[in-house]
Design a protein around this motif. Structure first.
Motif, short mmCIF file in Angstrom:
data_model
loop_
_atom_site.label_atom_id
_atom_site.label_comp_id
_atom_site.label_asym_id
_atom_site.label_seq_id
_atom_site.Cartn_x
_atom_site.Cartn_y
_atom_site.Cartn_z
N VAL A 75 0.81 -1.22 0.00
CA VAL A 75 0.00 0.00 0.00
C VAL A 75 0.85 1.27 0.00
O VAL A 75 0.55 2.22 -0.72
N LEU A 76 1.89 1.33 0.80
CA LEU A 76 2.78 2.48 0.87
C LEU A 76 2.05 3.82 0.99
O LEU A 76 2.42 4.81 0.37
N THR A 77 0.99 3.86 1.80
CA THR A 77 0.18 5.08 1.93
C THR A 77 0.98 6.25 2.50
O THR A 77 0.71 7.39 2.15
N ASP A 78 1.92 5.98 3.36
CA ASP A 78 2.73 7.05 3.94
C ASP A 78 4.03 7.26 3.17
O ASP A 78 4.88 8.05 3.57
N GLY A 79 4.18 6.52 2.08
CA GLY A 79 5.38 6.65 1.27
C GLY A 79 6.56 5.84 1.77
O GLY A 79 7.65 5.94 1.24
N PHE A 80 6.35 5.06 2.82
CA PHE A 80 7.43 4.24 3.36
C PHE A 80 6.83 3.10 4.18
O PHE A 80 5.66 3.11 4.50
N VAL A 81 7.67 2.13 4.51
CA VAL A 81 7.27 1.04 5.39
C VAL A 81 7.59 1.49 6.82
O VAL A 81 8.75 1.79 7.12
N PRO A 82 6.58 1.54 7.70
CA PRO A 82 6.84 2.00 9.07
C PRO A 82 7.88 1.14 9.79
O PRO A 82 7.94 -0.08 9.61
N ASP A 83 8.70 1.80 10.60
CA ASP A 83 9.75 1.10 11.34
C ASP A 83 9.20 -0.05 12.18
O ASP A 83 9.79 -1.13 12.22
N GLU A 84 8.08 0.17 12.87
CA GLU A 84 7.54 -0.87 13.75
C GLU A 84 7.12 -2.12 12.96
O GLU A 84 7.27 -3.24 13.44
#
Length: 159
Positions: A110-119
């Motif tokens: 999905v990459l909705t925030d433009g990145f893969v979250p660290d958690e």
């Protein structure tokens, strides 16, 4: 009293837009090789769960059809496949490792925030050795590429 059976009429099957594999055979062959390389070292049922979940998110009916059948052939249960669309609410059907892989699949797809979250990444890294995690990331990337070919060219499921 009549016992005539009612005829069910299904919607007309759409035609694919383009037989991309025929027109780009070298790309198709490279994708097959990439797919084979990405699956190495991954549990076959986990691999299919990841492919199904990415395909659900990408609305790729062709890949959903194929990988659901592949998952069943690999020994996956119907129940776990059915619950995959609501895996966060059906956590008890999956192992913690599978849940981490599904979360990573969603984040990469999905990459909705433009990145893969660290958690999300750290959770996956806690369940997979680095080599296996690299393979998992590759598998997620590859199914996303397949989905984009399938959705764009409107590949027809069931064939």
């Amino acid at each position: 009293m009549s016992t005539a059976q009612e005829t069910v009429e299904y919607a007309t099957e759409h035609a694919p837009r383009l037989a991309w594999a025929e027109h780009a055979p070298e790309v198709y062959k490279a994708m097959i090789r990439l797919d084979a390389a990405a699956r190495r070292g991954l549990d076959p049922t986990l691999y299919e769960l990841v492919k199904i979940r990415a395909s659900q998110l990408n609305h790729c009916a062709f890949c959903l059809d194929m990988h659901t059948k592949d998952a069943l052939a690999a020994g996956e249960s119907v129940e776990r496949i059915v619950q995959l669309g609501a895996w966060e609410e059906s956590r008890h059907f999956y192992t913690e490792k599978e849940l981490a892989a599904l979360a990573l699949t969603e984040a990469v797809t999905v990459l909705t925030d433009g990145f893969v979250p660290d958690e999300v990444y750290e959770r996956a890294a806690g369940h997979f050795e680095e080599a296996e995690l690299a393979q998992l990331i590759a598998a997620i990337a590859v199914i996303n590429a397949w989905n984009r070919f399938g959705v764009t060219t409107r590949m027809v499921p069931g064939h």
